[in-house]
Design a protein around this motif. Sequence first.
Motif, PDB file in Angstrom:
ATOM      1  N   UNK A 150      -8.563  -2.173 -15.517  1.00  0.00           N
ATOM      2  CA  UNK A 150      -7.697  -2.570 -16.637  1.00  0.00           C
ATOM      3  C   UNK A 150      -6.659  -1.488 -16.921  1.00  0.00           C
ATOM      4  N   UNK A 151      -7.115  -0.235 -16.934  1.00  0.00           N
ATOM      5  CA  UNK A 151      -6.219   0.885 -17.213  1.00  0.00           C
ATOM      6  C   UNK A 151      -5.111   1.004 -16.167  1.00  0.00           C
ATOM      7  N   UNK A 152      -5.457   0.767 -14.912  1.00  0.00           N
ATOM      8  CA  UNK A 152      -4.505   0.926 -13.817  1.00  0.00           C
ATOM      9  C   UNK A 152      -3.722  -0.355 -13.506  1.00  0.00           C
ATOM     10  N   UNK A 153      -4.160  -1.468 -14.075  1.00  0.00           N
ATOM     11  CA  UNK A 153      -3.518  -2.738 -13.770  1.00  0.00           C
ATOM     12  C   UNK A 153      -3.792  -3.193 -12.341  1.00  0.00           C
ATOM     13  N   UNK A 154      -4.967  -2.867 -11.830  1.00  0.00           N
ATOM     14  CA  UNK A 154      -5.365  -3.234 -10.472  1.00  0.00           C
ATOM     15  C   UNK A 154      -6.621  -4.081 -10.531  1.00  0.00           C
ATOM     16  N   UNK A 155      -6.973  -4.683  -9.408  1.00  0.00           N
ATOM     17  CA  UNK A 155      -8.205  -5.473  -9.365  1.00  0.00           C
ATOM     18  C   UNK A 155      -9.410  -4.537  -9.273  1.00  0.00           C
ATOM     19  N   UNK A 156     -10.567  -4.985  -9.749  1.00  0.00           N
ATOM     20  CA  UNK A 156     -11.779  -4.163  -9.617  1.00  0.00           C
ATOM     21  C   UNK A 156     -12.091  -3.817  -8.159  1.00  0.00           C
ATOM     22  N   UNK A 157     -11.815  -4.740  -7.237  1.00  0.00           N
ATOM     23  CA  UNK A 157     -12.081  -4.469  -5.827  1.00  0.00           C
ATOM     24  C   UNK A 157     -11.223  -3.313  -5.312  1.00  0.00           C
ATOM     25  N   UNK A 158      -9.952  -3.303  -5.674  1.00  0.00           N
ATOM     26  CA  UNK A 158      -9.053  -2.228  -5.249  1.00  0.00           C
ATOM     27  C   UNK A 158      -9.528  -0.895  -5.822  1.00  0.00           C
ATOM     28  N   UNK A 159      -9.891  -0.886  -7.093  1.00  0.00           N
ATOM     29  CA  UNK A 159     -10.351   0.352  -7.738  1.00  0.00           C
ATOM     30  C   UNK A 159     -11.646   0.846  -7.093  1.00  0.00           C
ATOM     31  N   UNK A 160     -12.603  -0.046  -6.875  1.00  0.00           N
ATOM     32  CA  UNK A 160     -13.883   0.357  -6.286  1.00  0.00           C
ATOM     33  C   UNK A 160     -13.678   0.939  -4.890  1.00  0.00           C
ATOM     34  N   UNK A 161     -12.875   0.299  -4.089  1.00  0.00           N
ATOM     35  CA  UNK A 161     -12.623   0.785  -2.732  1.00  0.00           C
ATOM     36  C   UNK A 161     -11.886   2.123  -2.757  1.00  0.00           C
ATOM     37  N   UNK A 162     -10.937   2.257  -3.675  1.00  0.00           N
ATOM     38  CA  UNK A 162     -10.198   3.510  -3.806  1.00  0.00           C
ATOM     39  C   UNK A 162     -11.133   4.646  -4.222  1.00  0.00           C
ATOM     40  N   UNK A 163     -12.003   4.400  -5.177  1.00  0.00           N
ATOM     41  CA  UNK A 163     -12.946   5.433  -5.624  1.00  0.00           C
ATOM     42  C   UNK A 163     -13.879   5.882  -4.497  1.00  0.00           C
ATOM     43  N   UNK A 164     -14.206   4.966  -3.613  1.00  0.00           N
ATOM     44  CA  UNK A 164     -15.097   5.296  -2.503  1.00  0.00           C
ATOM     45  C   UNK A 164     -14.344   5.799  -1.269  1.00  0.00           C
ATOM     46  N   UNK A 165     -13.027   5.876  -1.370  1.00  0.00           N
ATOM     47  CA  UNK A 165     -12.234   6.374  -0.251  1.00  0.00           C
ATOM     48  C   UNK A 165     -12.119   5.378   0.895  1.00  0.00           C
ATOM     49  N   UNK A 166     -12.280   4.098   0.578  1.00  0.00           N
ATOM     50  CA  UNK A 166     -12.187   3.057   1.604  1.00  0.00           C
ATOM     51  C   UNK A 166     -10.777   2.467   1.610  1.00  0.00           C
ATOM     52  N   UNK A 167     -10.348   1.971   2.757  1.00  0.00           N
ATOM     53  CA  UNK A 167      -9.035   1.325   2.787  1.00  0.00           C
ATOM     54  C   UNK A 167      -9.073   0.053   1.945  1.00  0.00           C
ATOM     55  N   UNK A 168      -7.964  -0.238   1.288  1.00  0.00           N
ATOM     56  CA  UNK A 168      -7.890  -1.434   0.476  1.00  0.00           C
ATOM     57  C   UNK A 168      -7.794  -2.636   1.405  1.00  0.00           C
ATOM     58  N   UNK A 169      -8.699  -3.592   1.218  1.00  0.00           N
ATOM     59  CA  UNK A 169      -8.753  -4.771   2.108  1.00  0.00           C
ATOM     60  C   UNK A 169      -7.698  -5.791   1.737  1.00  0.00           C
TER      61      UNK A 169
END
Length: 105
Positions: A86-105
């Motif tokens: 919500x804070x970043x205006x991104x989807x939860x999937x994008x945020x979760x993958x970013x936090x884990x250092x995974x490429x955004x699918x």
Amino acid sequence: MTGILGRLRSIGRGTVVDSPEGSPRRTARDERKRTYNLFEAAAVYVAACVEDDQDRIDEAAAWVSPEALSFGVNELACRAVVALARERGESPQVVARTLLGLPVA
């Protein structure tokens, strides 16, 4: 002796448990009666993991069952990802993958 082992050894002897300055002193019996919310345990556990505080990790892990702690940590992770999304205006999937250092699918 400090930590959970010291508290466990003092239970039943009626000894006084260390408490932060300015707070009322508690007896070991009061400490034994204290019940912990699984979300409280999860919050302390995760914060202790971030700070690499093994004593606090062990203490929080002893407050609830491993299953309850796992549920609490999972719920904390979900809430954190939703809040960041919500804070970043991104989807939860994008945020979760970013936090884990995974490429955004």
